[in-house]
Enzyme design. Structure first.
Site, short mmCIF file in Angstrom:
data_model
loop_
_atom_site.label_atom_id
_atom_site.label_comp_id
_atom_site.label_asym_id
_atom_site.label_seq_id
_atom_site.Cartn_x
_atom_site.Cartn_y
_atom_site.Cartn_z
N GLU A 227 27.06 40.27 37.73
CA GLU A 227 28.20 40.88 37.32
C GLU A 227 27.82 41.48 36.00
O GLU A 227 28.24 40.94 34.96
CB GLU A 227 29.49 40.25 37.43
CG GLU A 227 29.64 39.64 38.65
CD GLU A 227 30.07 40.76 39.70
OE1 GLU A 227 30.26 41.65 39.40
OE2 GLU A 227 30.01 40.27 41.06
N CYS A 261 34.48 45.69 30.95
CA CYS A 261 33.28 46.18 31.70
C CYS A 261 33.31 47.51 32.65
O CYS A 261 32.35 48.06 32.50
CB CYS A 261 32.71 45.05 32.73
SG CYS A 261 33.82 44.51 33.90
P1 NAD Z 1 26.53 38.32 27.08
O1 NAD Z 1 25.74 38.90 28.17
O2 NAD Z 1 26.14 38.39 25.72
O3 NAD Z 1 27.06 36.82 27.25
C1 NAD Z 1 27.58 36.40 28.64
C2 NAD Z 1 27.20 34.95 28.80
O4 NAD Z 1 25.94 34.91 28.70
C3 NAD Z 1 27.86 33.98 27.51
O5 NAD Z 1 28.35 32.88 28.03
C4 NAD Z 1 26.43 33.68 26.78
O6 NAD Z 1 26.59 32.50 26.16
C5 NAD Z 1 25.50 33.77 27.83
N1 NAD Z 1 24.23 33.80 27.38
C6 NAD Z 1 23.96 34.33 26.28
N2 NAD Z 1 22.54 34.62 26.17
C7 NAD Z 1 22.03 33.99 27.25
C8 NAD Z 1 20.69 33.50 27.71
N3 NAD Z 1 19.77 33.99 27.10
N4 NAD Z 1 20.58 32.96 29.12
C9 NAD Z 1 21.55 32.55 29.62
N5 NAD Z 1 22.99 32.77 29.28
C10 NAD Z 1 23.09 33.41 27.96
O7 NAD Z 1 27.98 39.18 27.39
P2 NAD Z 1 28.91 39.38 26.66
O8 NAD Z 1 28.82 39.95 25.10
O9 NAD Z 1 29.80 38.04 26.39
O10 NAD Z 1 30.08 40.30 27.33
C11 NAD Z 1 30.09 41.85 27.29
C12 NAD Z 1 29.03 42.04 28.63
O11 NAD Z 1 29.39 41.61 29.92
C13 NAD Z 1 29.31 43.63 28.60
O12 NAD Z 1 28.06 44.15 28.83
C14 NAD Z 1 30.17 43.84 29.81
O13 NAD Z 1 30.21 45.01 30.52
C15 NAD Z 1 29.69 42.63 30.70
N6 NAD Z 1 30.75 42.23 31.61
C16 NAD Z 1 30.57 42.47 33.16
C17 NAD Z 1 31.80 42.26 34.03
C18 NAD Z 1 31.47 42.37 35.42
O14 NAD Z 1 32.35 41.79 36.01
N7 NAD Z 1 30.62 43.05 35.72
C19 NAD Z 1 32.66 41.78 33.43
C20 NAD Z 1 32.82 41.42 31.86
C21 NAD Z 1 31.83 41.84 31.06
#
Ligand code: NAD
Length: 482
Positions: A227, A261
């Site tokens: 997602e 998002c």
């Molecule tokens: P992010 O990708 O930085 O982090 C998300 C999660 O991934 C966190 O729990 C983080 O600890 C983990 N993470 C970070 N690096 C990782 C790695 N190398 N391997 C595995 N996991 C890792 O995202 P964010 O800043 O927390 O959220 C914002 C983003 O999420 C935006 O792009 C937004 O559009 C998206 N988002 C999507 C949805 C959806 O339902 N499609 C909903 C909310 C947010």
């Protein structure tokens, strides 16, 4: 019955709260003891989840407010508590229908066998969630996982530490550690987590990290639901009332200060209507947020790094010739906070970072278009978005926009609501995501659809065995007739 839910309170987070491997081993052992929980057990798990959220809704609100340095309590109530609880209730109400094996037709060749599809739990589901809706985006996937009879291990975001710690405690209070667990920690723990051999992994977060997660999961052939994010366009048709559109867009964009998002990322507006729309948006913002700095309804940017990231996007756009319109109704100053006023940007182009990256904040660029076809082409030439919004009352044009565009979901004359409906899937396409959950699609995502072929006592199977001869030739001739 090992799939217990416990109802004690005041317990601390589990020891080993940051050891995902040990937590997974306990969950896996639980699954092996009871691989297909009954409908009654699943209902108990969902009841416990619902009670957990309801019982702790004030603590959840406080934790998220603290993590954001100011998050609207009403937005938490709507987006974290209501949406989560509503999803759980919907799953409970539909569980019997979803779990029932489906009869399928064997087809002429295999008559009179019976064929059915059984939906079985996959095992242990890993859930990695982001900071922007830190409770809903952890617990909505958990709802689907539990409805489908799985165990789950959650890894909430390190950017909302109070909420993650609270989730860890209340989950430990509510569920046995062989049913649901939470591990907390930073990026290294997230990386380790994504390499574990789950039976399914749901990742909600950025497209960039989504790629890394999919690579990590590939080592163990773990199926993933991604997602992700992206730039969701909003197209305004010339005929649509401006004030009405502006009020709806303002709600969708500045809810959670644009840290959603599916928030409108940029607007596509008929050339002659850019200036009137700016005025209508300014009016809508002033009406919703007469003040910003101490207004509890206007959410803060989650941290300084993200505020600076947004500031850098605006500076880059300004340097490259954009017009930046900050809407600050009470003329306040924001030093000492991470609040960023609603900001409209015009005269933008593809060379600006603002038009390349997902904005994920209260900044809204406006792009003029000449004909609706041009707007649709603009969207089609860019990565497939998670959401698309279109404002128009003409049914034929609406149909054309829906058919011509590709996005995770669409809302017509509304923003954000396509993701709130429990009876419809939520997910992206291409760089905005892969797979879907919510409602029935969530149940299907976390279930293995197992085909069961039940042979009849009298059947034609011996005809298919060598030595081949006249009988199979006659049978094939019969079956291959047009
Ligand atoms: P992010 O990708 O930085 O982090 C998300 C999660 O991934 C966190 O729990 C983080 O600890 C983990 N993470 C970070 N690096 C990782 C790695 N190398 N391997 C595995 N996991 C890792 O995202 P964010 O800043 O927390 O959220 C914002 C983003 O999420 C935006 O792009 C937004 O559009 C998206 N988002 C999507 C949805 C959806 O339902 N499609 C909903 C909310 C947010």
């Amino acid at each position: 019955m090992t799939t217990t839910t416990t109802e004690t309170t005041g317990r601390a987070a589990r020891p080993n709260a940051n050891d995902p491997r040990a937590a997974l081993a306990r969950l896996r052992a639980g699954f092996e003891r009871d691989p297909n929980p009954s409908i009654e057990a699943r209902r108990r798990h969902l009841d416990a989840l619902e009670r957990m959220v309801m019982r702790h809704k004030d603590a959840i609100t406080r934790a998220i407010t603290a993590d954001f340095g100011g998050r609207s309590a009403h937005e938490t109530l709507i987006a974290e508590i209501f949406l989560t609880v509503e999803g759980v209730r919907y799953a409970k109400a539909n569980l019997a229908k979803w779990m029932a094996p489906e009869r399928r037709k064997p087809g002429l060749a295999y008559q009179p066998a019976k064929v059915s599809v059984h939906y079985q739990p996959k095992g242990v589901v890993g859930i990695i969630s982001p900071w922007n809706y830190p409770v809903q985006l952890a617990l909505a996937p958990l709802t689907g996982a539990l409805a489908a009879g799985n165990r789950a291990l959650l890894k909430p975001s390190e950017l909302t530490p109070e909420t993650s710690a609270l989730l860890s405690r209340i989950v430990a209070d509510t569920f046995s550690d062989d049913l649901v667990s939470v591990v907390t920690g930073g990026v290294q723990l997230a990386v380790d987590f994504s390499h574990l051999s789950f039976d399914h992994l749901v990742f909600t977060g950025s497209t960039h990290v989504g790629r890394l997660v999919m690579k990590a999961a590939a080592d163990n052939l773990v199926p993933v639901t991604l997602e992700l994010g992206g730039k969701s366009p909003t197209i305004l048709h010339d005929s649509y009332p401006l004030e009405k559109a502006a009020e709806t867009i303002a709600l969708g964009k500045w809810f959670n200060a644009g840290q959603t998002c599916i928030a409108p990322d940029y607007l596509l507006v008929p050339e002659g209507r850019v200036e009137p729309l700016i005025r209508a948006l300014e009016a809508a913002i002033r009406k919703s947020y007469p003040t910003l700095r101490d207004n509890p309804d206007y959410t803060s940017i989650v941290n300084t790094r993200h505020r600076e990231r947004l500031g850098a996007l605006l500076a880059d756009a300004g340097d490259k010739g954009a017009r930046v319109i900050e809407v600050n109704p009470a003329g306040e100053r924001f030093e000492g906070t991470n609040k960023l006023p609603p900001t409209l940007v015009t005269q933008v182009d593809d060379g600006m970072l603002l038009m390349q990256e997902e904005i994920f904040g209260p900044v809204l660029p406006i792009v003029p278009y000449a004909r609706l076809e041009d707007a649709l082409r603009y969207v089609a030439e860019r990565p497939r978005p998670l959401a698309l919004y279109y404002f128009d009352d003409d049914a034929r044009r609406v149909e054309r926009v829906i058919e011509r565009s590709l996005s995770g979901g669409v809302a017509i004359n509304a923003c954000l609501l396509q993701c709130c409906v429990d009876d419809a899937p939520f997910g992206g396409i291409g760089p905005s995501g892969m797979g879907a959950y919510h409602g029935h699609e969530g149940f299907l995502t976390f279930s293995h659809a197992k085909t069961v072929f039940h042979q009849a006592k009298l059947n034609a199977a011996p005809l298919l065995a060598p030595p081949y001869g006249r009988a199979i030739e006659v049978l094939m001739k019969l079956l291959l007739r047009g």
